[in-house]
Write an enzyme that holds these catalytic residues in place. Structure first.
Site, PDB file in Angstrom:
ATOM      1  N   SER A 102      -9.709   2.115   2.986  1.00  0.00           N
ATOM      2  CA  SER A 102      -8.783   2.806   2.112  1.00  0.00           C
ATOM      3  C   SER A 102      -7.791   1.897   1.397  1.00  0.00           C
ATOM      4  O   SER A 102      -7.170   2.315   0.420  1.00  0.00           O
ATOM      5  CB  SER A 102      -8.000   3.846   2.922  1.00  0.00           C
ATOM      6  OG  SER A 102      -7.175   3.196   3.880  1.00  0.00           O
TER       7      SER A 102
ATOM      8  N   LYS B  71       0.870  -1.176   0.000  1.00  0.00           N
ATOM      9  CA  LYS B  71       0.000   0.000   0.000  1.00  0.00           C
ATOM     10  C   LYS B  71       0.909   1.228   0.000  1.00  0.00           C
ATOM     11  O   LYS B  71       1.948   1.233   0.682  1.00  0.00           O
ATOM     12  CB  LYS B  71      -0.874  -0.024   1.263  1.00  0.00           C
ATOM     13  CG  LYS B  71      -1.918   1.092   1.345  1.00  0.00           C
ATOM     14  CD  LYS B  71      -2.817   0.913   2.577  1.00  0.00           C
ATOM     15  CE  LYS B  71      -3.869   2.012   2.667  1.00  0.00           C
ATOM     16  NZ  LYS B  71      -4.752   1.850   3.844  1.00  0.00           N
TER      17      LYS B  71
ATOM     18  N   SER C 258     -10.050  -0.192   7.219  1.00  0.00           N
ATOM     19  CA  SER C 258      -9.437  -0.040   5.897  1.00  0.00           C
ATOM     20  C   SER C 258      -8.774  -1.290   5.334  1.00  0.00           C
ATOM     21  O   SER C 258      -8.390  -1.314   4.170  1.00  0.00           O
ATOM     22  CB  SER C 258      -8.405   1.094   5.916  1.00  0.00           C
ATOM     23  OG  SER C 258      -9.065   2.341   5.835  1.00  0.00           O
TER      24      SER C 258
END
Lengths: 487, 482
Positions: free
Chosen positions: A153, A78, A177
């Site tokens: 996210s 990420k 997330s």
């Protein structure tokens, strides 16, 4: 062969590499080629560097045997994790040109384990969002239906694994997330107990809630990844000094007698019928495995969203102050005095959702409001944690939906922040309590979109949660499903 | 009634003492002063994305030492808080400090202005990090940022508003300055900014409520502190007497004009949005840790002062003067260890007389004195055993100060300063003096006592001061039939 490799578990990949059925370079190339082919329609990766990845793969191939369980296997990070020599943007224009000069502890640990970095994954800007629509680099699309969101996210991480662009990925979870995008994309994702994984090098959103975790196809994969990620880090004062553990050790334990707590608050109004029905079937599956379900109550869980939207923005407003245009990152091209430089830089460099949360956070911390908002929210946080510790006297794990709905269409909630915030209604309370939580695929709802079952464990009970998830995955094949269009 | 007597001055001081730790308070970077800009700023100090602070426990040791030395309460659990504001030399956009729960609370300091002693209470002392520096020169109208200082540990020490004059404020600041150096937590270098004071000043009619205060920032010398407070007090009295109200403000002192001027008013005051730093755990200090630090703490000035009075019979004034500075006290003790306790008073006199006078004149610190305690003890030993007189001792000392010899004995030997003790030699000299000064002899015989002193003077002159004055006097008396 490529089909079997993209669907293989980490153990299978490790075996194939050890037996020289495939090299790390070949495996890495396979995924890089898939990224080149499929990413344009998904936007999951926002940075790849074929040469860098292949150099790592070559080094992995050259390393003397025997190697660790993850050696030579590619994964993607990420874009919230600082990765030396890689652009680390956190999904923001603010860091569009920021090349990280150091590795986050998590990145360093996976490097040490011999894993190959495939690239950096798209995300909601500064991890603020539940649909990946707030990314400066454009939304990520859900591989199951590209007109729908992947969740957020960690939406880039979820979409990449779901589309088999990467066998595994890192994610971070501040309010859901990891779990919500895992649910919406049909994956397994685990948010560990707060303090189990180092936050060093992970760009902070809300420091007291942020926790990194693994995202992969199965619980077994997550266990192996967590083995590499977890551990005390002297560079993170909130990381915990505990003896190392093998998170895969209990995977094969039978579930007979397991007590599953079902909080009434997680099964009330607000959950879509297709999600409810799918979760109920999954619970029946657990009963078949010998588990018993017990009704429990988390009386303060209704306060978790409001408390979260005080605490998280408060911390974020302060954490994001360093993005001021002075030392690195975006600076407005034209400005008057110093204050104008700050104002224009931050007005231009941050997106709308980030600005909204900075405003909320600044407000709740300001003189005269601190007690009414921040302090009150911290008290609620304590009550929520007490609810959970009471509940765990009656059960071993807690289950419920990970998200109230399946993946929704782009734009469906982006105009209404409160509707968007409510998509994390079942995940937020575990962050407030610091508990571990995971989501596993448990079937399909409306429009054939994946549904996630959430498993919440007691503090430091990751091994048991992984066992509970793994046993289910031995009986079901939801976690092996792959979106048709991604073949 | 004069104007000053109609007003009461109220002063409280906030002092930032830079702590003498090897590395910064939340990172491993060095704290040494004077490196090239930004060479001592690591990823944490420049606040790269993703970095985290880790508390340096050495800074807590300093705070514990301070708390113990002022009789304060040391919090078993204190909290680091973020103080949020934007400034280019504040890399994170917040300063890590302590707000609601500071590490040290209460305690106080004994100060002395002339002959008057006073106890000043402390409110608190808390740990925090320093900011970097903004450099406004040499950048063609732009501002340069040096982050070497960012993250340097500070102890902010806050007094109660109990000082009633600039002299008291300076006495407090000096006592605090001496104490932090005494216990080894701060180098006290005011030029380099290791010890900086802010003064909160207000005036009121005696017995009235506290007046509105203005804060004079960054006083980096005791002289400026006195000047700034004196100016500020006069300014505030004028304002009020002319019917204006004092507005709360932050002011700066301009040493060139000798004036204070407002930097910002209360209206532009920041809302710092303090909240507990979620990146750091509470600072836990156990009684065992405190005991361990206590064992390493040097004897404190107050205790030493008492001991100097009881063990050496020094006056309270002498004992206070000798314990005003660690260096002075150390010098005294090393010298007394050699001369023996019986000569302590003599050592004290030399330290406060010859040595202090020379240090003041040359603006030197006791640590840089060219005469060592061993050398002073050597001088005193020769006075005590009558090898030299007090006057010759001063000559010997001067020679030592000038570096003309390694010890008193070497100088006495080389310059032939040894006292003449041979009675027959002195007798011969006395006879010569009497023969050459018949007039004085007659005057003395006629009852003029003064004439005797003149004869003693002549005799001493003849011996070049090397004779024992008592011996000369006795001989003269004998010869004159007195």
């Amino acid at each position: 062969m490529s089909d079997s490799m993209i669907n293989a578990s980490l153990r299978q990949l490790s075996a194939a590499l050890a037996e020289k059925k495939i090299s790390s370079v070949e495996l890495t190339t396979l995924f890089l080629d898939r990224i080149a082919q499929l990413n344009p329609s998904l936007n999951a990766f926002i940075a790849t560097d074929r040469e860098k990845s292949l150099a790592q793969a070559r080094a992995a191939d050259a390393a003397p045997q025997p190697c660790g369980a993850l050696h030579g296997i590619p994964l993607a990070h990420k874009d919230i994790f600082c990765t030396e020599g890689w652009r680390t943007s956190c999904g923001s224009k603010m860091l569009e040109n920021f090349i990280a000069p150091y590795d986050a502890t998590v990145v360093e640990k996976f490097k040490a384990a011999g894993m190959v970095t495939l690239g950096k994954l798209n995300m909601d800007e500064f991890a603020m969002g539940s649909s990946n629509e707030t990314s400066y680099f454009g939304a990520v699309k859900n591989p199951w239906d590209v007109s729908r969101v992947p969740g957020g996210s960690s939406g880039g991480s979820a979409a990449a694994i779901s589309a088999r662009l990467a066998p595994a990925a890192t994610g971070t979870d501040t309010g859901g997330s990891i779990r919500q995008p895992a649910a919406l994309c049909g994956l397994t994702g685990l948010k560990p107990t707060y303090g189990v994984v180092s936050r060093y090098g992970m760009i902070a959103f809300a420091s007291s809630l942020d926790q990194a975790g693994p995202m992969a196809k199965s619980a077994e994969d997550c266990a192996l990844l967590l083995n590499a990620m977890a551990g005390f880090d002297p560079r993170d004062s909130t990381s915990l000094e505990r003896p190392a553990e093998d998170y895969a050790r209990d995977l094969n334990q039978p579930l007979a007698g397991l007590r599953i707590g079902l909080p009434g608050e997680f099964f009330g109004a607000g959950m879509d019928d297709d999600v409810r029905a799918t979760v109920e079937v999954a619970l029946d599956e657990y009963r078949k495995l010998g588990a018993v379900t017990v009704d429990i109550s988390l009386p303060n869980s209704g306060l978790s969203v409001p408390a979260y939207y005080v605490i998280a923005p408060a911390e974020a407003s302060s954490n994001l102050s360093r993005f001021d245009g002075v030392r690195y990152g975006y600076r407005a091209p034209e400005y008057g005095d110093l204050n104008d430089m700050y104002a224009k830089t931050r007005a231009q460099g941050f997106g709308a959702e980030v600005k909204r949360r900075i405003l909320i956070g600044t407000y709740v911390l300001s003189h005269g409001y601190y007690d009414a908002y921040y302090l009150k929210a911290q008290k609620i946080r304590r009550l929520i944690a007490v609810d959970f510790s009471d509940a765990f006297k009656k059960c071993d794990v807690i289950m419920g939906p990970a998200s109230p709905s399946v993946a929704f269409a782009f734009g469906a909630k982006s105009a209404d922040p409160v509707q968007m915030y409510l998509s994390d209604i079942y995940t937020i309370s575990t962050n407030l309590a610091g508990l571990p939580g995971m989501s596993i695929p448990c079937g399909f709802g409306n429009n054939n979109m994946p549904v996630g079952l959430q498993i919440i464990g007691n503090w430091f009970d990751e091994a048991r949660m992984l066992n509970v998830a793994h046993q289910y995955q031995q009986m079901t094949d939801w976690h092996t499903q792959m979106p048709e269009g991604m073949r | 009634m004069n104007r000053e007597a109609q007003w009461e001055v109220v002063i409280g001081l906030e002092t930032h003492a830079q702590l003498k730790t090897q590395s910064k308070i939340f990172s491993g970077a060095s704290t040494a002063f004077g490196a090239e800009p930004n060479r001592q700023a690591c990823a944490v100090d420049i606040a790269l994305p993703g970095v985290l602070p880790v508390f340096n426990r050495e800074a807590a040791v300093c705070a514990i030492k301070f708390g113990l030395s002022v009789g304060a309460t040391i919090a078993p659990r204190s909290i680091f808080a973020r103080k949020n504001y934007f400034y280019p030399d504040l890399p994170k956009g917040y300063q890590i400090s302590q707000f609601e729960l500071p590490v040290v609370s209460g305690g106080g300091l004994q100060i002395r202005v002339g002959e008057t002693e006073k106890f000043v209470n402390l409110t608190r002392a808390h740990l925090e990090e320093d900011a970097g520096k903004s450099l406004h020169e040499d950048f063609q109208g732009k501002t340069g940022i040096d982050l070497n200082r960012a993250g340097t540990p500070l102890l902010e020490i806050v007094s109660e508003p109990e000082m009633r004059s600039s002299a008291e404020a300076v006495a407090y600041a000096k006592a605090l300055h001496a104490l932090v150096q005494w216990i080894g937590i701060c180098d006290g270098n005011m030029q380099e900014g290791s010890f900086r004071c802010d003064a909160n000043v207000s005036v009121r009619r005696p017995g009235a409520e506290l007046g509105t205060r203005r804060e004079i920032k960054n006083l980096n010398s005791f002289r400026f502190m006195q000047q700034a407070i004196d100016f500020e007090v006069q300014w505030q009295i004028n304002e009020i007497e002319e019917g204006r109200k004092i507005q709360q403000a932050t002011v700066l002192f301009d040493p060139d004009s000798g004036e204070t001027r407002a930097m910002r008013s209360k209206e532009d005051a920041h809302d710092y949005r303090y909240f507990p730093d979620p990146d750091l755990l509470p600072l836990e200090i156990t009684p065992a840790w405190i005991d361990q630090v206590k064992a390493d703490l040097p004897e404190l000035p107050q205790a030493m002062q008492q001991r100097f009075q009881s063990d050496y019979g020094l006056s309270a004034y002498d004992a206070a003067a000798l314990t005003a500075q660690r260096g002075l006290a150390d010098f005294f003790q090393r010298a007394v260890a050699l001369t023996g306790a019986a000569q302590a008073k003599l050592v004290a006199n030399w330290l406060q007389g010859e040595i202090s006078a020379r240090l003041n004149r040359e603006e030197r610190d006791i640590a840089d004195a060219p005469v060592t305690p061993e050398q002073l003890a050597g001088v005193i030993a020769r006075i005590v055993d009558h090898t030299i007189s007090n006057n010759i001792a001063k000559k010997v000392f001067e020679a030592l100060w000038a570096g003309e010899g390694s010890s008193a004995d070497a100088i006495i030997e080389a310059q032939g300063l040894k006292q003449i003790t041979d009675t027959s030699a002195i007798e011969a000299l006395v006879d010569e003096v009497l023969a050459a000064n018949q007039k004085s002899v007659e005057e003395f015989r006629a009852g003029k006592e003064k004439a005797f002193n003149a004869l003693v003077g002549q005799a001493m002159k003849a011996t070049k001061g090397k004779a024992n004055p008592q011996q000369v006097t006795d001989l003269l008396k004998k010869k004159l039939g007195g």
